[in-house]
Scaffold this motif. Sequence first.
Motif, PDB file in Angstrom:
ATOM      1  N   ARG A  87       0.829  -1.202   0.000  1.00  0.00           N
ATOM      2  CA  ARG A  87       0.000   0.000   0.000  1.00  0.00           C
ATOM      3  C   ARG A  87       0.873   1.265   0.000  1.00  0.00           C
ATOM      4  O   ARG A  87       0.603   2.220  -0.731  1.00  0.00           O
ATOM      5  CB  ARG A  87      -0.948  -0.008   1.201  1.00  0.00           C
ATOM      6  CG  ARG A  87      -2.041   1.037   1.078  1.00  0.00           C
ATOM      7  CD  ARG A  87      -3.036   0.996   2.217  1.00  0.00           C
ATOM      8  NE  ARG A  87      -2.442   1.644   3.386  1.00  0.00           N
ATOM      9  CZ  ARG A  87      -2.216   1.045   4.548  1.00  0.00           C
ATOM     10  NH1 ARG A  87      -2.529  -0.218   4.716  1.00  0.00           N
ATOM     11  NH2 ARG A  87      -1.674   1.710   5.554  1.00  0.00           N
ATOM     12  N   LEU A  88       1.926   1.263   0.806  1.00  0.00           N
ATOM     13  CA  LEU A  88       2.839   2.411   0.847  1.00  0.00           C
ATOM     14  C   LEU A  88       3.523   2.631  -0.506  1.00  0.00           C
ATOM     15  O   LEU A  88       3.713   3.760  -0.942  1.00  0.00           O
ATOM     16  CB  LEU A  88       3.889   2.219   1.945  1.00  0.00           C
ATOM     17  CG  LEU A  88       3.397   2.338   3.378  1.00  0.00           C
ATOM     18  CD1 LEU A  88       4.489   1.887   4.344  1.00  0.00           C
ATOM     19  CD2 LEU A  88       2.957   3.760   3.680  1.00  0.00           C
ATOM     20  N   THR A  89       3.883   1.545  -1.171  1.00  0.00           N
ATOM     21  CA  THR A  89       4.505   1.638  -2.492  1.00  0.00           C
ATOM     22  C   THR A  89       3.526   2.215  -3.509  1.00  0.00           C
ATOM     23  O   THR A  89       3.878   3.096  -4.301  1.00  0.00           O
ATOM     24  CB  THR A  89       5.009   0.260  -2.951  1.00  0.00           C
ATOM     25  OG1 THR A  89       5.941  -0.234  -1.986  1.00  0.00           O
ATOM     26  CG2 THR A  89       5.685   0.336  -4.307  1.00  0.00           C
ATOM     27  N   GLU A  90       2.270   1.724  -3.479  1.00  0.00           N
ATOM     28  CA  GLU A  90       1.239   2.231  -4.396  1.00  0.00           C
ATOM     29  C   GLU A  90       0.986   3.718  -4.182  1.00  0.00           C
ATOM     30  O   GLU A  90       0.755   4.465  -5.130  1.00  0.00           O
ATOM     31  CB  GLU A  90      -0.066   1.456  -4.203  1.00  0.00           C
ATOM     32  CG  GLU A  90      -0.027   0.049  -4.723  1.00  0.00           C
ATOM     33  CD  GLU A  90      -1.272  -0.740  -4.337  1.00  0.00           C
ATOM     34  OE1 GLU A  90      -2.272  -0.120  -3.889  1.00  0.00           O
ATOM     35  OE2 GLU A  90      -1.247  -1.964  -4.477  1.00  0.00           O
ATOM     36  N   ASP A  91       1.016   4.154  -2.923  1.00  0.00           N
ATOM     37  CA  ASP A  91       0.778   5.555  -2.602  1.00  0.00           C
ATOM     38  C   ASP A  91       2.006   6.434  -2.855  1.00  0.00           C
ATOM     39  O   ASP A  91       1.955   7.649  -2.671  1.00  0.00           O
ATOM     40  CB  ASP A  91       0.354   5.711  -1.133  1.00  0.00           C
ATOM     41  CG  ASP A  91      -1.010   5.089  -0.861  1.00  0.00           C
ATOM     42  OD1 ASP A  91      -1.765   4.831  -1.822  1.00  0.00           O
ATOM     43  OD2 ASP A  91      -1.317   4.863   0.338  1.00  0.00           O
ATOM     44  N   GLY A  92       3.122   5.821  -3.210  1.00  0.00           N
ATOM     45  CA  GLY A  92       4.339   6.571  -3.508  1.00  0.00           C
ATOM     46  C   GLY A  92       5.113   6.992  -2.265  1.00  0.00           C
ATOM     47  O   GLY A  92       6.019   7.820  -2.351  1.00  0.00           O
ATOM     48  N   LEU A  93       4.764   6.424  -1.131  1.00  0.00           N
ATOM     49  CA  LEU A  93       5.458   6.775   0.107  1.00  0.00           C
ATOM     50  C   LEU A  93       6.700   5.927   0.342  1.00  0.00           C
ATOM     51  O   LEU A  93       7.578   6.316   1.103  1.00  0.00           O
ATOM     52  CB  LEU A  93       4.496   6.641   1.298  1.00  0.00           C
ATOM     53  CG  LEU A  93       3.283   7.564   1.240  1.00  0.00           C
ATOM     54  CD1 LEU A  93       2.316   7.240   2.365  1.00  0.00           C
ATOM     55  CD2 LEU A  93       3.719   9.014   1.316  1.00  0.00           C
ATOM     56  N   LEU A  94       6.743   4.781  -0.293  1.00  0.00           N
ATOM     57  CA  LEU A  94       7.898   3.884  -0.196  1.00  0.00           C
ATOM     58  C   LEU A  94       8.447   3.694  -1.606  1.00  0.00           C
ATOM     59  O   LEU A  94       7.751   3.206  -2.484  1.00  0.00           O
ATOM     60  CB  LEU A  94       7.476   2.532   0.404  1.00  0.00           C
ATOM     61  CG  LEU A  94       8.558   1.480   0.550  1.00  0.00           C
ATOM     62  CD1 LEU A  94       9.624   1.939   1.538  1.00  0.00           C
ATOM     63  CD2 LEU A  94       7.955   0.166   1.030  1.00  0.00           C
ATOM     64  N   SER A  95       9.681   4.109  -1.814  1.00  0.00           N
ATOM     65  CA  SER A  95      10.276   4.055  -3.147  1.00  0.00           C
ATOM     66  C   SER A  95      11.729   3.601  -3.052  1.00  0.00           C
ATOM     67  O   SER A  95      12.546   4.256  -2.402  1.00  0.00           O
ATOM     68  CB  SER A  95      10.206   5.440  -3.799  1.00  0.00           C
ATOM     69  OG  SER A  95      10.987   5.475  -4.964  1.00  0.00           O
ATOM     70  N   GLU A  96      12.023   2.479  -3.702  1.00  0.00           N
ATOM     71  CA  GLU A  96      13.396   1.973  -3.717  1.00  0.00           C
ATOM     72  C   GLU A  96      14.330   2.960  -4.418  1.00  0.00           C
ATOM     73  O   GLU A  96      15.454   3.157  -3.981  1.00  0.00           O
ATOM     74  CB  GLU A  96      13.473   0.615  -4.432  1.00  0.00           C
ATOM     75  CG  GLU A  96      12.779  -0.516  -3.709  1.00  0.00           C
ATOM     76  CD  GLU A  96      13.511  -0.995  -2.475  1.00  0.00           C
ATOM     77  OE1 GLU A  96      14.758  -1.041  -2.491  1.00  0.00           O
ATOM     78  OE2 GLU A  96      12.831  -1.321  -1.494  1.00  0.00           O
ATOM     79  N   SER A  97      13.858   3.578  -5.487  1.00  0.00           N
ATOM     80  CA  SER A  97      14.728   4.497  -6.230  1.00  0.00           C
ATOM     81  C   SER A  97      15.067   5.732  -5.392  1.00  0.00           C
ATOM     82  O   SER A  97      16.204   6.197  -5.403  1.00  0.00           O
ATOM     83  CB  SER A  97      14.105   4.896  -7.565  1.00  0.00           C
ATOM     84  OG  SER A  97      12.890   5.574  -7.367  1.00  0.00           O
ATOM     85  N   ARG A  98      14.088   6.264  -4.662  1.00  0.00           N
ATOM     86  CA  ARG A  98      14.372   7.398  -3.776  1.00  0.00           C
ATOM     87  C   ARG A  98      15.330   6.987  -2.663  1.00  0.00           C
ATOM     88  O   ARG A  98      16.218   7.742  -2.285  1.00  0.00           O
ATOM     89  CB  ARG A  98      13.077   7.931  -3.157  1.00  0.00           C
ATOM     90  CG  ARG A  98      12.400   8.997  -3.957  1.00  0.00           C
ATOM     91  CD  ARG A  98      11.385   9.787  -3.149  1.00  0.00           C
ATOM     92  NE  ARG A  98      10.668   9.057  -2.140  1.00  0.00           N
ATOM     93  CZ  ARG A  98       9.434   8.569  -2.262  1.00  0.00           C
ATOM     94  NH1 ARG A  98       8.777   8.742  -3.400  1.00  0.00           N
ATOM     95  NH2 ARG A  98       8.850   7.925  -1.275  1.00  0.00           N
ATOM     96  N   TYR A  99      15.126   5.781  -2.147  1.00  0.00           N
ATOM     97  CA  TYR A  99      16.009   5.283  -1.095  1.00  0.00           C
ATOM     98  C   TYR A  99      17.442   5.166  -1.615  1.00  0.00           C
ATOM     99  O   TYR A  99      18.390   5.601  -0.960  1.00  0.00           O
ATOM    100  CB  TYR A  99      15.516   3.932  -0.579  1.00  0.00           C
ATOM    101  CG  TYR A  99      16.457   3.274   0.388  1.00  0.00           C
ATOM    102  CD1 TYR A  99      16.709   3.830   1.639  1.00  0.00           C
ATOM    103  CD2 TYR A  99      17.125   2.093   0.057  1.00  0.00           C
ATOM    104  CE1 TYR A  99      17.586   3.231   2.533  1.00  0.00           C
ATOM    105  CE2 TYR A  99      17.997   1.485   0.945  1.00  0.00           C
ATOM    106  CZ  TYR A  99      18.219   2.069   2.183  1.00  0.00           C
ATOM    107  OH  TYR A  99      19.090   1.481   3.054  1.00  0.00           O
ATOM    108  N   LEU A 100      17.605   4.586  -2.798  1.00  0.00           N
ATOM    109  CA  LEU A 100      18.936   4.440  -3.392  1.00  0.00           C
ATOM    110  C   LEU A 100      19.588   5.798  -3.600  1.00  0.00           C
ATOM    111  O   LEU A 100      20.752   6.005  -3.256  1.00  0.00           O
ATOM    112  CB  LEU A 100      18.845   3.693  -4.726  1.00  0.00           C
ATOM    113  CG  LEU A 100      18.664   2.192  -4.632  1.00  0.00           C
ATOM    114  CD1 LEU A 100      18.215   1.629  -5.968  1.00  0.00           C
ATOM    115  CD2 LEU A 100      19.949   1.544  -4.190  1.00  0.00           C
ATOM    116  N   GLU A 101      18.848   6.733  -4.155  1.00  0.00           N
ATOM    117  CA  GLU A 101      19.375   8.072  -4.418  1.00  0.00           C
ATOM    118  C   GLU A 101      19.807   8.746  -3.115  1.00  0.00           C
ATOM    119  O   GLU A 101      20.896   9.320  -3.026  1.00  0.00           O
ATOM    120  CB  GLU A 101      18.299   8.907  -5.105  1.00  0.00           C
ATOM    121  CG  GLU A 101      18.712  10.307  -5.450  1.00  0.00           C
ATOM    122  CD  GLU A 101      17.568  11.086  -6.088  1.00  0.00           C
ATOM    123  OE1 GLU A 101      17.490  12.302  -5.833  1.00  0.00           O
ATOM    124  OE2 GLU A 101      16.759  10.482  -6.814  1.00  0.00           O
TER     125      GLU A 101
END
Length: 140
Positions: A34-48
């Motif tokens: 659900r967090l991923t769908e809502d854009g609150l959890l993002s692997e790409s943002r985490y990596l950056e």
Amino acid sequence: MDLLARREHGRVELTRKLRQRGAPPEMIETALDRLTEDGLLSESRYLESFVSYRARSGYGPMRIREELSQRGLQRGDIDLALRECGIDWQEQLQDVWQRKFAGHLPVDARERAKQGRFLSYRGYSMDMIGRLLSGRSVDD
């Protein structure tokens, strides 16, 4: 949500933290989806975010790659993040070396080994280190 409010997290890291807090595994996956769908959890943002933070701390691409692998991220995603981060690793290496060794090139093999070990531990390749310690530029 409290964990994500402080800083970016990867899915594997967030799963581990939620398990430690006693959350049931089936609930964790549903919440993370659900967090991923809502854009609150993002692997790409985490990596950056992680690459930027560790690079500012003076660490090189090899060390950052290893740390991210240990956090359960995919090698391809890590390599992509390192390529697209816009960091000039040679300039970063020069800055770390300058701060640690005040710009003094090694005068003997012992000092060269000492500087090389430090920079290697920080995550820079032996090729980059060799160029720096021999006084050669990237173009040589």
